[in-house]
Design a protein around this motif. Structure first.
Motif, PDB file in Angstrom:
ATOM      1  N   SER A  55     -29.176  14.324  -7.759  1.00 31.61           N
ATOM      2  CA  SER A  55     -29.368  13.771  -9.102  1.00 31.61           C
ATOM      3  C   SER A  55     -30.821  13.406  -9.363  1.00 31.61           C
ATOM      4  N   GLU A  58     -34.864  16.487 -11.505  1.00 28.00           N
ATOM      5  CA  GLU A  58     -34.805  16.488 -12.974  1.00 28.00           C
ATOM      6  C   GLU A  58     -35.271  17.803 -13.584  1.00 28.00           C
ATOM      7  N   ARG A  59     -36.068  18.548 -12.847  1.00 28.04           N
ATOM      8  CA  ARG A  59     -36.594  19.820 -13.357  1.00 28.04           C
ATOM      9  C   ARG A  59     -36.661  20.826 -12.211  1.00 28.04           C
ATOM     10  N   VAL A  83     -29.554  21.357 -14.888  1.00 23.80           N
ATOM     11  CA  VAL A  83     -30.811  21.518 -15.610  1.00 23.80           C
ATOM     12  C   VAL A  83     -30.997  22.993 -15.953  1.00 23.80           C
ATOM     13  N   GLU A 257     -43.512  20.329 -19.899  1.00 26.69           N
ATOM     14  CA  GLU A 257     -42.848  19.097 -20.344  1.00 26.69           C
ATOM     15  C   GLU A 257     -43.468  18.551 -21.623  1.00 26.69           C
TER      16      GLU A 257
END
Length: 259
Positions: A55, A58-59, A83, A257
């Motif tokens: 978890s 994130e990317r 993701v 991002e």
């Protein structure tokens, strides 16, 4: 955290980043048939060893020179990390650099990402030598534009061709010879001299010719898994960064991002 994935012809390298700081790196043989589930079983164990929960990822960003591997990595990102996979050179992960060659779309993702990573660190014109399955030598100008380069057989490809096409030559390990002598007194030494010092001579010659054509000072940066073999050859390179491609991916993910 970011998971950067560099898919080469021989190996797939996964690297864990916190921002631009590399935390861990893992390598697995490239196999386009490897499924997302197989990747996941292997990768989850390695993350657990590092004490990282999935978890926390994130990317995920990927560069690949093996198009068939992309589908299963996309499934891995979606199914196991929830993701969307960023693909170097596509959409938000567009390179953002000029590719000043005849066929810009033919440029390998690894070479474009190398240009991004090196330009972020070094000023002025750059010559990037990447020791992979093939050895590439690329010119990046002071603006960060990719201007072209050279593709040569890699060290292991050269050795495979030599051993595979001769009846009596043995398989040897590639390493720096014990001495600088280029007159071998046994078959194994003679092969090692031919492969190692022959490769040094090729790299020196091509860098000299490229510098002359550029006509300006250029910093020479070496990368790739086999670059470390040449770290003791003074004057050959100005810097060695084995993780240049992965670091370039981390920079590209950071830029994506904010797009």
């Amino acid at each position: 955290m970011l998971l950067a994935v560099d898919v080469g012809n021989t190996n797939v390298v996964f690297a864990l980043y916190d921002g631009r700081k590399g935390l861990a790196r893992w390598r697995i043989a490239t196999d386009p048939r490897r499924t997302a589930d197989e990747y996941a079983v292997w990768l989850m164990q390695l993350l657990a060893i590092e004490g990282v929960e999935r978890s926390a990822i994130e990317r995920i960003i990927c560069s690949t020179v093996v198009p068939r591997a992309l589908h299963n990595l996309t499934v891995l990102a979606n199914k196991y990390f929830n993701v969307e996979l960023l693909v170097a050179g596509v959409g938000k992960a567009d390179y953002g650099i000029d590719v000043d060659v005849d066929s810009p779309k033919s440029l390998g993702a690894d070479r474009a990402v190398n240009a991004i990573g090196a330009h972020e660190i070094f000023a002025g014109d750059l010559i990037i030598v990447d020791f992979g399955t093939a050895t590439t030598i690329d010119h990046i100008d002071g603006r960060g534009a990719y201007k072209g380069g050279i593709i040569a057989p890699g060290l292991n490809l050269s050795l495979d061709a030599l051993v595979g096409n001769t009846a009596k030559l043995p398989r040897i390990a590639i390493a720096e010879p014990a001495t600088k002598s280029v007159i071998g007194t046994n078959t194994e030494d003679q092969m090692l001299i031919g492969i190692y010092w022959g490769y040094v001579a090729m790299i020196e010659g091509l860098i000299t010719r490229m510098r002359a054509q550029i006509g300006r000072p250029a910093t020479v940066v070496a990368t790739g898994g086999l670059a470390i073999l040449f770290n003791r050859q003074e004057g050959l390179f100005d810097a060695i960064d084995p993780d240049l491609t992965l670091n370039g991916l981390a920079i590209l993910a950071e830029r994506a991002e904010h797009r």
